[in-house]
Design a protein around this motif. Structure first.
Motif, mmCIF file in Angstrom:
data_model
loop_
_atom_site.group_PDB
_atom_site.id
_atom_site.type_symbol
_atom_site.label_atom_id
_atom_site.label_comp_id
_atom_site.label_asym_id
_atom_site.label_seq_id
_atom_site.Cartn_x
_atom_site.Cartn_y
_atom_site.Cartn_z
ATOM 1 N N SER A 14 -3.497 -8.080 4.751
ATOM 2 C CA SER A 14 -3.487 -7.865 3.294
ATOM 3 C C SER A 14 -2.068 -7.664 2.799
ATOM 4 N N CYS A 15 -1.280 -6.894 3.566
ATOM 5 C CA CYS A 15 0.088 -6.631 3.108
ATOM 6 C C CYS A 15 0.938 -7.895 3.135
ATOM 7 N N ILE A 16 0.693 -8.764 4.126
ATOM 8 C CA ILE A 16 1.508 -9.987 4.221
ATOM 9 C C ILE A 16 1.039 -11.037 3.206
ATOM 10 N N TYR A 17 -0.278 -11.242 3.150
ATOM 11 C CA TYR A 17 -0.772 -12.362 2.324
ATOM 12 C C TYR A 17 -1.543 -11.910 1.080
ATOM 13 N N GLY A 18 -1.851 -10.606 0.983
ATOM 14 C CA GLY A 18 -2.762 -10.164 -0.079
ATOM 15 C C GLY A 18 -2.103 -9.841 -1.394
ATOM 16 N N MET A 57 0.840 -1.188 0.000
ATOM 17 C CA MET A 57 0.000 0.000 0.000
ATOM 18 C C MET A 57 0.883 1.250 0.000
ATOM 19 N N SER A 58 0.632 2.111 -0.935
ATOM 20 C CA SER A 58 1.516 3.276 -0.999
ATOM 21 C C SER A 58 0.903 4.443 -0.246
ATOM 22 N N TYR A 59 1.738 5.221 0.382
ATOM 23 C CA TYR A 59 1.264 6.427 1.064
ATOM 24 C C TYR A 59 1.657 7.601 0.201
ATOM 25 N N GLU A 60 0.652 8.261 -0.350
ATOM 26 C CA GLU A 60 0.981 9.344 -1.264
ATOM 27 C C GLU A 60 1.097 10.658 -0.508
ATOM 28 N N CYS A 101 -12.924 -0.702 15.945
ATOM 29 C CA CYS A 101 -12.923 -0.549 14.486
ATOM 30 C C CYS A 101 -11.528 -0.182 13.980
ATOM 31 N N CYS A 102 -10.826 0.681 14.727
ATOM 32 C CA CYS A 102 -9.447 1.046 14.340
ATOM 33 C C CYS A 102 -8.566 -0.200 14.348
ATOM 34 N N ASP A 103 -8.707 -1.013 15.413
ATOM 35 C CA ASP A 103 -7.881 -2.224 15.509
ATOM 36 C C ASP A 103 -8.172 -3.171 14.359
ATOM 37 N N MET A 104 -9.463 -3.215 13.976
ATOM 38 C CA MET A 104 -9.815 -4.106 12.869
ATOM 39 C C MET A 104 -9.125 -3.647 11.579
ATOM 40 N N ILE A 105 -9.098 -2.345 11.347
ATOM 41 C CA ILE A 105 -8.437 -1.837 10.140
ATOM 42 C C ILE A 105 -6.966 -2.235 10.157
ATOM 43 N N ASP A 106 -6.320 -2.101 11.323
ATOM 44 C CA ASP A 106 -4.900 -2.490 11.422
ATOM 45 C C ASP A 106 -4.708 -3.956 11.055
ATOM 46 N N VAL A 107 -5.597 -4.810 11.595
ATOM 47 C CA VAL A 107 -5.484 -6.257 11.318
ATOM 48 C C VAL A 107 -5.645 -6.515 9.818
ATOM 49 N N VAL A 108 -6.668 -5.882 9.219
ATOM 50 C CA VAL A 108 -6.952 -6.141 7.803
ATOM 51 C C VAL A 108 -5.790 -5.664 6.928
ATOM 52 N N ILE A 109 -5.263 -4.484 7.237
ATOM 53 C CA ILE A 109 -4.156 -3.960 6.427
ATOM 54 C C ILE A 109 -2.921 -4.852 6.586
ATOM 55 N N ASP A 110 -2.633 -5.246 7.828
ATOM 56 C CA ASP A 110 -1.448 -6.089 8.040
ATOM 57 C C ASP A 110 -1.591 -7.423 7.302
ATOM 58 N N THR A 143 -2.404 -2.905 -5.223
ATOM 59 C CA THR A 143 -2.302 -2.628 -3.790
ATOM 60 C C THR A 143 -2.970 -3.751 -3.014
ATOM 61 N N ALA A 144 -2.565 -3.898 -1.759
ATOM 62 C CA ALA A 144 -3.112 -4.981 -0.956
ATOM 63 C C ALA A 144 -4.568 -4.709 -0.599
ATOM 64 N N PHE A 145 -4.901 -3.443 -0.454
ATOM 65 C CA PHE A 145 -6.274 -3.080 -0.097
ATOM 66 C C PHE A 145 -6.964 -2.613 -1.362
ATOM 67 N N ASP A 146 -7.892 -3.429 -1.887
ATOM 68 C CA ASP A 146 -8.538 -3.030 -3.143
ATOM 69 C C ASP A 146 -10.048 -3.182 -3.018
ATOM 70 N N ASN A 147 -10.753 -3.070 -4.154
ATOM 71 C CA ASN A 147 -12.216 -3.047 -4.055
ATOM 72 C C ASN A 147 -12.840 -4.401 -3.714
ATOM 73 N N GLN A 148 -12.005 -5.427 -3.574
ATOM 74 C CA GLN A 148 -12.525 -6.728 -3.142
ATOM 75 C C GLN A 148 -12.326 -6.928 -1.630
ATOM 76 N N SER A 149 -11.659 -6.002 -0.990
ATOM 77 C CA SER A 149 -11.314 -6.215 0.424
ATOM 78 C C SER A 149 -12.548 -6.214 1.322
ATOM 79 N N SER A 150 -12.607 -7.211 2.172
ATOM 80 C CA SER A 150 -13.672 -7.231 3.187
ATOM 81 C C SER A 150 -13.197 -8.132 4.316
ATOM 82 N N SER A 151 -13.806 -8.002 5.457
ATOM 83 C CA SER A 151 -13.382 -8.832 6.586
ATOM 84 C C SER A 151 -14.505 -8.940 7.601
#
Ligand SMILES: Nc1nc2c(ncn2[C@@H]2O[C@H](COP(=O)(O)OP(=O)(O)OP(=O)(O)O)[C@@H](O)[C@H]2O)c(=O)[nH]1
Length: 386
Positions: free
Chosen positions: A276-280, A1-4, A265-274, A288-296
């Motif tokens: 996604s970045c490792i396995y996504g 995931m890029s930080y612009e 909810c913040c913690d959930m976002i952290d889990v999902v991003i982590d 990017t690891a977080f895309d329009n198919q992301s859900s959890s």
């Protein structure tokens, strides 16, 4: 995931260029990634005494710095301009000011600095004696108010992690009372200050910044309305629309926010991003690891479900609902798709009106109409023809 847009620009306080054109339609302001020409990015100023915690707030909220690392931050001696362009909705600039800034120095161009400012965040160190900070707060808000009466003034009573609950409340009451009395005594009753208790060591700083940013989003009532419709038709208890990178929530439904739900909810976002970045990511690491198919979906042991769905590249919807009500997941998913379409339409409408305003004639007419003048003759002809 890029930080612009994470490149900081620094300006010497003393050598701040006077002709630095930072007006509403300056190309430097307009041209961020994904921005539309003519769009004015709201500017948030971070001010306060030295070592009050301004740079730490900016680094923790927008640059993922861990709170402990802020211990090693050096004192800021230049204005640091930080372009936050990580979301199509949350696009703004943060200017971090050095604590020792002197408003009476001739090089301090208050018209330019306060003129295009959306919100002024004044940080007070609650662990320190705050009398000097209150004087500086008074000086800052009155000076800014004279230049721009539309600025939202936000006071962060900061570093409250070191205070007991009772002392926290007492400090807030005292600062609130003294600050407002100072303003009243000098005839500035019309200035409204909002107060927030904050610390970088918990979620309070994210919550406070969410509220600051929300005030700068003109589409907020529409977003809240859409969230209200979504939750009432899907038996959802609470829903937040998050800017994923910063974990700022840009809107929520109208039921009260409790800190625990927000933290979950913040913690959930952290889990999902982590995750996604490792396995996504694919092996070629494209996209990017977080895309329009992301859900959890996370089931908690108290019969509650956390449900995250991606809304677009930058925004995610995070809902809290009872497990029993998740039986009808089909309905929830269908309602979510309607919600996502509606958000898309809000974006499109905003983009259309901004590209309309970016055309020079329309821009002049819009400004004229704001101040009650007739449209320019060229546009009169155009509209008569059409
Ligand atoms: N306990 C506690 N310490 C904090 C908090 N926020 C910042 N600090 C500490 O306060 C110190 C000063 O932080 P800075 O962010 O450098 O302060 P600043 O306002 O930018 O200072 P100048 O650049 O000199 O104007 C650092 O050691 C931070 O670790 C907080 O919420 N709680």
């Amino acid at each position: 995931m890029s930080y612009e847009g994470e490149e900081d620009e620094q300006y010497d306080v003393g050598s701040f260029p006077k002709d630095f054109g930072y007006g509403p339609f300056d190309p430097d302001v307009d041209g961020g990634p994904g921005s539309i020409p003519g769009e004015q990015k709201p500017r948030i100023l971070l001010m306060g005494l030295r070592r009050s915690g301004k740079s730490s707030i900016q680094k923790v909220v927008f640059h993922k710095m861990s709170p402990n690392e802020t211990l090693f931050l050096e004192s800021t001696n230049k204005i640091i301009k930080d372009d936050i362009s990580n979301s199509s909705f949350v696009q703004f600039q943060i200017w971090d000011f050095p604590g020792q800034i002197d408003f009476f120095e001739p090089t301090f161009d208050s018209d330019m600095i306060f003129g295009g400012c959306g919100a002024l965040v004044f940080v007070i160190d609650a662990q320190d004696d705050y009398m000097e900070a209150l004087n500086k707060l008074h000086l800052t808000v009155t000076k800014a108010f004279k230049v721009n009466q539309n600025i939202k003034f936000e006071v962060f009573i900061h570093k409250v992690d070191g205070l007991s609950d009772d002392y926290k409340m007492e400090t807030q009451r005292d600062i609130h009372q003294r600050a407002n009395e100072n303003l009243g005594d000098s005839g500035y009753d019309q200035i409204h200050l909002s107060f927030h208790l904050t610390s970088i060591y918990d979620h309070s700083i994210f919550e406070a910044f969410s509220k600051v940013v929300q005030k700068l989003i003109p589409q907020l009532p529409t977003l809240e309305n859409l969230l209200n419709i979504l939750i009432s038709n899907s038996a959802i208890e609470k829903a937040f629309l998050f800017d994923v990178v910063s974990k700022i929530y840009i809107a929520t439904d109208s039921s009260p926010v409790d800190m625990q739900s927000y933290e979950l909810c913040c913690d959930m976002i952290d889990v999902v991003i982590d995750m996604s970045c490792i396995y996504g990511l694919h092996e070629d690491a494209e996209g990017t690891a977080f895309d329009n198919q992301s859900s959890s979906l996370i089931k908690l042991n108290n019969g509650t479900i956390l449900y995250l769905r991606e809304v677009n590249k930058f925004l995610a919807l995070v809902c809290i609902l009872r497990e029993d009500n998740f039986d009808r997941q089909g309905v929830i998913d269908y309602n979510f798709l309607c919600f996502r379409d509606a958000i898309q339409q809000v974006f499109e409408l905003r983009n259309k009106s901004q590209s309309f305003l970016s055309q020079p004639n329309h821009r002049i007419n819009h400004v004229n109409s704001q101040i009650g003048l007739e449209p320019s003759p060229q546009t009169n002809v155009g509209s008569a023809q059409s």
